[in-house]
Scaffold this motif. Structure first.
Motif, PDB file in Angstrom:
ATOM      1  N   GLY A 190       0.735  -1.221  -0.111  1.00 42.29           N
ATOM      2  CA  GLY A 190      -0.053   0.009   0.032  1.00 42.29           C
ATOM      3  C   GLY A 190       0.593   1.262  -0.077  1.00 42.29           C
ATOM      4  O   GLY A 190       0.568   2.251  -0.668  1.00 42.29           O
ATOM      5  N   LEU A 191       2.147   1.142   0.615  1.00 45.04           N
ATOM      6  CA  LEU A 191       3.125   2.311   1.063  1.00 45.04           C
ATOM      7  C   LEU A 191       3.511   2.342  -0.694  1.00 45.04           C
ATOM      8  O   LEU A 191       3.860   3.474  -1.188  1.00 45.04           O
ATOM      9  CB  LEU A 191       3.765   2.223   1.734  1.00 45.04           C
ATOM     10  CG  LEU A 191       3.310   2.267   3.489  1.00 45.04           C
ATOM     11  CD1 LEU A 191       4.430   1.975   4.198  1.00 45.04           C
ATOM     12  CD2 LEU A 191       2.808   3.480   3.652  1.00 45.04           C
ATOM     13  N   TYR A 192       4.043   1.457  -1.279  1.00 44.03           N
ATOM     14  CA  TYR A 192       4.543   1.607  -2.559  1.00 44.03           C
ATOM     15  C   TYR A 192       3.505   2.089  -3.577  1.00 44.03           C
ATOM     16  O   TYR A 192       3.944   2.962  -4.356  1.00 44.03           O
ATOM     17  CB  TYR A 192       4.624  -0.034  -2.909  1.00 44.03           C
ATOM     18  CG  TYR A 192       4.997  -0.017  -4.497  1.00 44.03           C
ATOM     19  CD1 TYR A 192       6.381   0.072  -4.977  1.00 44.03           C
ATOM     20  CD2 TYR A 192       4.011  -0.461  -5.528  1.00 44.03           C
ATOM     21  CE1 TYR A 192       6.702   0.020  -6.295  1.00 44.03           C
ATOM     22  CE2 TYR A 192       4.417  -0.637  -6.700  1.00 44.03           C
ATOM     23  CZ  TYR A 192       5.723  -0.274  -7.180  1.00 44.03           C
ATOM     24  OH  TYR A 192       5.973  -0.426  -8.576  1.00 44.03           O
ATOM     25  N   LEU A 193       2.072   1.866  -3.288  1.00 44.54           N
ATOM     26  CA  LEU A 193       1.076   2.362  -4.291  1.00 44.54           C
ATOM     27  C   LEU A 193       0.924   3.945  -4.016  1.00 44.54           C
ATOM     28  O   LEU A 193       1.066   4.818  -4.957  1.00 44.54           O
ATOM     29  CB  LEU A 193      -0.134   1.720  -4.218  1.00 44.54           C
ATOM     30  CG  LEU A 193      -1.320   2.247  -5.205  1.00 44.54           C
ATOM     31  CD1 LEU A 193      -0.894   2.035  -6.706  1.00 44.54           C
ATOM     32  CD2 LEU A 193      -2.692   1.620  -4.691  1.00 44.54           C
ATOM     33  N   HIS A 194       1.299   4.205  -2.737  1.00 44.34           N
ATOM     34  CA  HIS A 194       1.358   5.599  -2.325  1.00 44.34           C
ATOM     35  C   HIS A 194       2.254   6.396  -2.888  1.00 44.34           C
ATOM     36  O   HIS A 194       2.337   7.470  -3.356  1.00 44.34           O
ATOM     37  CB  HIS A 194       1.196   5.893  -0.924  1.00 44.34           C
ATOM     38  CG  HIS A 194       1.248   7.203  -0.691  1.00 44.34           C
ATOM     39  ND1 HIS A 194      -0.308   8.043  -0.475  1.00 44.34           N
ATOM     40  CD2 HIS A 194       1.782   8.168   0.151  1.00 44.34           C
ATOM     41  CE1 HIS A 194       0.101   9.285  -0.095  1.00 44.34           C
ATOM     42  NE2 HIS A 194       1.251   9.357   0.287  1.00 44.34           N
ATOM     43  N   ALA A 195       3.357   5.773  -2.936  1.00 46.05           N
ATOM     44  CA  ALA A 195       4.797   6.382  -3.597  1.00 46.05           C
ATOM     45  C   ALA A 195       4.493   6.628  -5.104  1.00 46.05           C
ATOM     46  O   ALA A 195       4.988   7.642  -5.502  1.00 46.05           O
ATOM     47  CB  ALA A 195       5.891   5.445  -3.411  1.00 46.05           C
ATOM     48  N   LEU A 196       4.021   5.717  -5.549  1.00 48.11           N
ATOM     49  CA  LEU A 196       3.729   5.893  -7.100  1.00 48.11           C
ATOM     50  C   LEU A 196       2.649   7.121  -7.335  1.00 48.11           C
ATOM     51  O   LEU A 196       2.933   7.940  -8.238  1.00 48.11           O
ATOM     52  CB  LEU A 196       3.082   4.760  -7.765  1.00 48.11           C
ATOM     53  CG  LEU A 196       3.822   3.296  -7.808  1.00 48.11           C
ATOM     54  CD1 LEU A 196       3.147   2.452  -8.529  1.00 48.11           C
ATOM     55  CD2 LEU A 196       5.073   3.471  -8.654  1.00 48.11           C
ATOM     56  N   GLN A 197       1.693   7.249  -6.401  1.00 48.47           N
ATOM     57  CA  GLN A 197       1.074   8.596  -6.582  1.00 48.47           C
ATOM     58  C   GLN A 197       1.783   9.837  -6.179  1.00 48.47           C
ATOM     59  O   GLN A 197       1.629  11.003  -7.048  1.00 48.47           O
ATOM     60  CB  GLN A 197      -0.131   8.335  -5.580  1.00 48.47           C
ATOM     61  CG  GLN A 197      -1.250   9.473  -5.533  1.00 48.47           C
ATOM     62  CD  GLN A 197      -2.522   9.331  -4.584  1.00 48.47           C
ATOM     63  OE1 GLN A 197      -2.255   8.611  -3.902  1.00 48.47           O
ATOM     64  NE2 GLN A 197      -3.383   9.998  -4.703  1.00 48.47           N
ATOM     65  N   GLU A 198       2.610   9.804  -5.502  1.00 49.76           N
ATOM     66  CA  GLU A 198       3.238  11.018  -4.983  1.00 49.76           C
ATOM     67  C   GLU A 198       4.481  11.421  -5.955  1.00 49.76           C
ATOM     68  O   GLU A 198       4.468  12.666  -6.313  1.00 49.76           O
ATOM     69  CB  GLU A 198       3.882  10.884  -3.653  1.00 49.76           C
ATOM     70  CG  GLU A 198       2.738  10.815  -2.318  1.00 49.76           C
ATOM     71  CD  GLU A 198       2.002  12.049  -2.305  1.00 49.76           C
ATOM     72  OE1 GLU A 198       2.676  13.246  -2.526  1.00 49.76           O
ATOM     73  OE2 GLU A 198       0.897  12.005  -1.968  1.00 49.76           O
ATOM     74  N   ASN A 199       5.117  10.519  -6.399  1.00 45.38           N
ATOM     75  CA  ASN A 199       6.328  10.776  -7.192  1.00 45.38           C
ATOM     76  C   ASN A 199       5.881  10.684  -8.739  1.00 45.38           C
ATOM     77  O   ASN A 199       6.738  11.250  -9.566  1.00 45.38           O
ATOM     78  CB  ASN A 199       7.423   9.481  -6.785  1.00 45.38           C
ATOM     79  CG  ASN A 199       7.971   9.722  -5.306  1.00 45.38           C
ATOM     80  OD1 ASN A 199       7.833  10.611  -4.886  1.00 45.38           O
ATOM     81  ND2 ASN A 199       8.128   8.548  -5.139  1.00 45.38           N
ATOM     82  N   PHE A 200       4.937   9.832  -9.369  1.00 39.52           N
ATOM     83  CA  PHE A 200       4.844   9.750 -10.659  1.00 39.52           C
ATOM     84  C   PHE A 200       3.461   9.999 -10.965  1.00 39.52           C
ATOM     85  O   PHE A 200       3.175  10.103 -12.065  1.00 39.52           O
ATOM     86  CB  PHE A 200       5.122   8.370 -11.279  1.00 39.52           C
ATOM     87  CG  PHE A 200       6.389   7.871 -10.706  1.00 39.52           C
ATOM     88  CD1 PHE A 200       7.539   8.248 -11.375  1.00 39.52           C
ATOM     89  CD2 PHE A 200       6.834   7.139  -9.616  1.00 39.52           C
ATOM     90  CE1 PHE A 200       8.951   7.942 -11.220  1.00 39.52           C
ATOM     91  CE2 PHE A 200       8.032   6.368  -9.438  1.00 39.52           C
ATOM     92  CZ  PHE A 200       9.077   6.848 -10.259  1.00 39.52           C
ATOM     93  N   GLY A 201       2.645  10.601 -10.252  1.00 39.19           N
ATOM     94  CA  GLY A 201       1.268  11.027 -10.583  1.00 39.19           C
ATOM     95  C   GLY A 201       0.351   9.739 -11.029  1.00 39.19           C
ATOM     96  O   GLY A 201      -0.898  10.189 -11.537  1.00 39.19           O
TER      97      GLY A 201
END
Length: 304
Positions: A259-270
């Motif tokens: 879930g944190l990995y998915l959140h990082a995709l949202q924050e870093n790559f839109g």
């Protein structure tokens, strides 16, 4: 003495040596014919014709005649081409219509075959579920739910994952580009793999992606930029439905590593994501669940 006047004595001039006669002096008539083979009038007419041009016409008139001849030749070529095009146009149109008809027929045939395949898959799935109920005893229904062989419903979560609005192009050296992808804003197959594994580990009991039910044999792969689930291409946005303890499942997944990995995709790559708990969701059964190797083990009765 008177007499006639005396004339002064004449001075004698020295005699010039006589010219030698020409060897062809006796052929003077032939020489005249050879030197003057054309009479003066004919020669004058020939010179005037050469001055006007070889054809005897003025140069401007010759240019106009040449232009007219070129226009006539061009018109002839265009006329012949138009006639040939008029002749071949019906043939080309007929071939095009035949090709379109053939494509339509083949497309219709493929649609029929695809419908038959779906119908057969449905029958196979129904037979598998009946066999599971017949031979599974009390655990048949539970086994069908866990294997994806039967449709289920219940509380759970709805997770939507979509590509970034304006995907950026990387330089090929980022961690998301190790497989040759350059568009870092696109959702990859490995992203969906991590999301599915995170939901299973967070307590999901049944999962589907865009209506495609996952089983223990399901595979999430990539074909170019497309994501395949059991060899069926999916189109973003990817809607994930997971049956489980709704709010608890949502919280556990968001706090997990995936879930944190998915959140990082949202924050870093839109990459766009949204998750919400649902009171009741429905998941279809898998088209077919085929086991080719595993076999049930017969229970051994103990001896007294």
């Amino acid at each position: 003495m008177c007499g006639m006047p005396q004339q002064p004595p004449q001075r004698s001039t020295p005699e010039r040596p006589a010219r030698p006669a020409r060897p062809d002096a006796s052929m003077s008539l032939l020489n005249n014919v050879m030197d003057h083979s054309l009479d003066d009038g004919y020669a004058e007419a020939t010179a005037r014709k050469e001055a006007l041009g070889q054809s005897g016409l003025p140069k401007t008139l010759r240019a106009k005649l040449g232009l007219a001849a070129g226009l006539v030749l061009a018109a002839l070529v265009v006329t012949v081409g138009a006639a040939q095009a008029r002749v071949t146009a019906p043939v080309v149109a007929k071939e095009r219509e035949e090709l379109i008809d053939r494509i339509d027929q083949e497309t219709e045939s493929a649609d029929k075959l695809e419908g038959q395949v779906d119908s057969l898959r449905g029958r196979v799935g129904e037979m598998q579920r009946e066999a599971l109920k017949k031979h599974g005893g009390d655990t048949a229904e539970l086994a069908g739910v866990l294997s994806g062989a039967v449709a289920v419903h219940g509380p759970g979560v709805k997770l939507v994952v979509d590509d970034a609005k304006s995907a950026t192009t990387g330089d090929g050296s980022g961690p998301r580009e190790s497989n040759g992808f350059s568009d870092t804003g696109r959702v990859r197959d490995r992203d969906m793999q991590r999301v599915m594994n995170g939901l299973w580990q967070s307590g999901a009991e049944a999962i589907s992606i865009n209506g495609q039910r996952l089983t223990s044999l399901s595979a999430i792969r990539a074909a170019g930029d497309a994501i395949l689930v059991d060899n069926k291409p999916l189109v973003p946005p990817y809607t994930v439905l997971a049956v489980g303890d709704g709010q608890r499942l949502s919280t556990r997944f968001q706090n997990s590593a995936d879930g944190l990995y998915l959140h990082a995709l949202q924050e870093n790559f839109g990459v766009r994501t949204s998750i919400s708990a649902q009171d009741d969701i429905e998941l279809p059964a898998a088209p077919s669940v085929i086991v080719r190797t595993a076999q049930p083990r017969a229970e051994q009765k103990g001896t007294s």
